[in-house]
Design a protein around this motif. Sequence first.
Motif, PDB file in Angstrom:
ATOM      1  N   MET A 126       0.852  -1.191   0.000  1.00 30.85           N
ATOM      2  CA  MET A 126       0.000   0.000   0.000  1.00 30.85           C
ATOM      3  C   MET A 126       0.888   1.241   0.000  1.00 30.85           C
ATOM      4  O   MET A 126       2.005   1.206   0.506  1.00 30.85           O
ATOM      5  CB  MET A 126      -0.890   0.040   1.254  1.00 30.85           C
ATOM      6  N   CYS A 127       0.370   2.313  -0.516  1.00 32.21           N
ATOM      7  CA  CYS A 127       1.124   3.567  -0.527  1.00 32.21           C
ATOM      8  C   CYS A 127       1.467   3.974   0.912  1.00 32.21           C
ATOM      9  O   CYS A 127       0.582   4.050   1.761  1.00 32.21           O
ATOM     10  CB  CYS A 127       0.299   4.663  -1.193  1.00 32.21           C
ATOM     11  N   PRO A 128       2.748   4.238   1.190  1.00 33.79           N
ATOM     12  CA  PRO A 128       3.135   4.568   2.568  1.00 33.79           C
ATOM     13  C   PRO A 128       2.792   5.993   2.971  1.00 33.79           C
ATOM     14  O   PRO A 128       2.929   6.351   4.133  1.00 33.79           O
ATOM     15  CB  PRO A 128       4.653   4.363   2.552  1.00 33.79           C
ATOM     16  N   ASN A 140      -0.122   7.288   2.944  1.00 35.75           N
ATOM     17  CA  ASN A 140      -1.214   7.006   3.860  1.00 35.75           C
ATOM     18  C   ASN A 140      -2.109   8.201   4.165  1.00 35.75           C
ATOM     19  O   ASN A 140      -2.311   8.574   5.301  1.00 35.75           O
ATOM     20  CB  ASN A 140      -0.617   6.468   5.166  1.00 35.75           C
ATOM     21  N   CYS A 141      -2.662   8.810   3.122  1.00 34.57           N
ATOM     22  CA  CYS A 141      -3.597   9.902   3.379  1.00 34.57           C
ATOM     23  C   CYS A 141      -4.973   9.281   3.604  1.00 34.57           C
ATOM     24  O   CYS A 141      -5.783   9.182   2.709  1.00 34.57           O
ATOM     25  CB  CYS A 141      -3.606  10.900   2.234  1.00 34.57           C
ATOM     26  N   LEU A 142      -5.191   8.854   4.802  1.00 34.45           N
ATOM     27  CA  LEU A 142      -6.440   8.174   5.148  1.00 34.45           C
ATOM     28  C   LEU A 142      -7.650   8.967   4.675  1.00 34.45           C
ATOM     29  O   LEU A 142      -7.663  10.170   4.808  1.00 34.45           O
ATOM     30  CB  LEU A 142      -6.531   8.008   6.666  1.00 34.45           C
ATOM     31  N   LEU A 198      -5.497   5.216   0.934  1.00 34.49           N
ATOM     32  CA  LEU A 198      -4.722   3.975   0.958  1.00 34.49           C
ATOM     33  C   LEU A 198      -4.651   3.262  -0.392  1.00 34.49           C
ATOM     34  O   LEU A 198      -5.187   2.175  -0.571  1.00 34.49           O
ATOM     35  CB  LEU A 198      -5.307   3.015   1.991  1.00 34.49           C
ATOM     36  N   CYS A 199      -3.990   3.880  -1.366  1.00 29.76           N
ATOM     37  CA  CYS A 199      -3.920   3.296  -2.709  1.00 29.76           C
ATOM     38  C   CYS A 199      -3.011   2.071  -2.742  1.00 29.76           C
ATOM     39  O   CYS A 199      -1.989   2.022  -2.067  1.00 29.76           O
ATOM     40  CB  CYS A 199      -3.394   4.339  -3.688  1.00 29.76           C
ATOM     41  N   GLY A 200      -3.386   1.115  -3.570  1.00 32.24           N
ATOM     42  CA  GLY A 200      -2.570  -0.087  -3.761  1.00 32.24           C
ATOM     43  C   GLY A 200      -1.335   0.237  -4.585  1.00 32.24           C
ATOM     44  O   GLY A 200      -1.392   1.015  -5.536  1.00 32.24           O
ATOM     45  N   PHE A 236      -4.428   3.672  -9.534  1.00 30.35           N
ATOM     46  CA  PHE A 236      -4.111   5.098  -9.334  1.00 30.35           C
ATOM     47  C   PHE A 236      -2.993   5.284  -8.317  1.00 30.35           C
ATOM     48  O   PHE A 236      -2.960   4.629  -7.281  1.00 30.35           O
ATOM     49  CB  PHE A 236      -5.373   5.827  -8.848  1.00 30.35           C
ATOM     50  N   LEU A 237      -2.061   6.153  -8.608  1.00 25.92           N
ATOM     51  CA  LEU A 237      -1.073   6.632  -7.621  1.00 25.92           C
ATOM     52  C   LEU A 237      -0.876   8.110  -7.892  1.00 25.92           C
ATOM     53  O   LEU A 237      -0.457   8.493  -8.983  1.00 25.92           O
ATOM     54  CB  LEU A 237       0.285   5.953  -7.792  1.00 25.92           C
ATOM     55  N   CYS A 238      -1.180   8.935  -6.924  1.00 26.50           N
ATOM     56  CA  CYS A 238      -1.038  10.376  -7.155  1.00 26.50           C
ATOM     57  C   CYS A 238       0.449  10.746  -7.125  1.00 26.50           C
ATOM     58  O   CYS A 238       1.319   9.912  -6.872  1.00 26.50           O
ATOM     59  CB  CYS A 238      -1.823  11.164  -6.106  1.00 26.50           C
ATOM     60  N   VAL A 239       0.727  12.013  -7.324  1.00 25.35           N
ATOM     61  CA  VAL A 239       2.121  12.451  -7.417  1.00 25.35           C
ATOM     62  C   VAL A 239       2.869  12.213  -6.090  1.00 25.35           C
ATOM     63  O   VAL A 239       4.068  11.910  -6.082  1.00 25.35           O
ATOM     64  CB  VAL A 239       2.172  13.929  -7.875  1.00 25.35           C
TER      65      VAL A 239
HETATM   66  S1  SF4 Z   1      -3.902   9.494  -2.856  1.00 26.58           S
HETATM   67 FE1  SF4 Z   1      -1.686   9.559  -3.279  1.00 26.58          FE
HETATM   68  S2  SF4 Z   1      -0.664   9.763  -1.282  1.00 26.58           S
HETATM   69 FE2  SF4 Z   1      -2.780   9.125  -0.888  1.00 26.58          FE
HETATM   70  S3  SF4 Z   1      -2.657   6.875  -0.712  1.00 26.58           S
HETATM   71 FE3  SF4 Z   1      -3.154   7.390  -2.881  1.00 26.58          FE
HETATM   72  S4  SF4 Z   1      -1.193   7.491  -3.939  1.00 26.58           S
HETATM   73 FE4  SF4 Z   1      -0.778   7.590  -1.739  1.00 26.58          FE
END
Ligand code: SF4
Length: 224
Positions: free
Chosen positions: A11-13, A15-17, A20-22, A47-50
């Motif tokens: 999971m993305c570390p 961690n913007c609860l 929690l993107c894979g 999806f993974l944001c910047v």
């Molecule tokens: S929105 Fe962005 S920072 Fe938040 S869990 Fe997903 S990839 Fe990570």
Amino acid sequence: MAGPIRTIPTMCPMNCLPTLCGMLVDVQDGELLGVRGDKDNPDSQGFLCVRGQASRQIIGNPKRLLKPLIREHRSDDAWQEVSWDEALDLTAGRIAAAGREATALWSGHGNLANNSGLSVGSQMLARFANLYGCQNWNPAMICWGLGGFGAGLTGALKINTKEDMGANAEFIVLWGANLASQPNTARYLMAAKKRGARTMIDRAEANRWFEGLPRFESRTEATA
Ligand code: SF4
């Protein structure tokens, strides 16, 4: 000869609860090669944001602090590297001098959030505060901390999911919400809009809409 490349689902570390993107992490011979979104994750769907993409810069970053630094006065060049024992002695000495009633601990938001909700470092600090008898401050960022508190107070966390919202809500108010940090919610918001649900994101627009409603007390009287 270089070993095989292993791909580890995690999971993305950042961690913007509650996002929690894979994430898929490529590793070769113990070295991080890169990170990417996990298309098989049912929630984030690749999806993974910047911020998530930039998380690879944390591992092996030469600017990362690996040893404690202390300074006797406030100037940028006053930092000096010390051993962990020296740092611990200094901290313990300052706490003892101040006394437990004048001591408060704050673990920092990163320590609280960056291990997918376990917050081990932060919880160890809270345990220490309990044993020692000093204050411990919740380091949650004010934005999502208060947002989550509000959602809990209104019961939204117990009776709604974003899937439910996308499928059934007729009117959605995202009050002061930051959709850039809620990409997995945005998908269901778009689904609701496609069905014809009314949505409001802008706080000023929502305020104007609520101004036209009877006040809460009046509606209670009318119901009774
Ligand atoms: S929105 Fe962005 S920072 Fe938040 S869990 Fe997903 S990839 Fe990570």
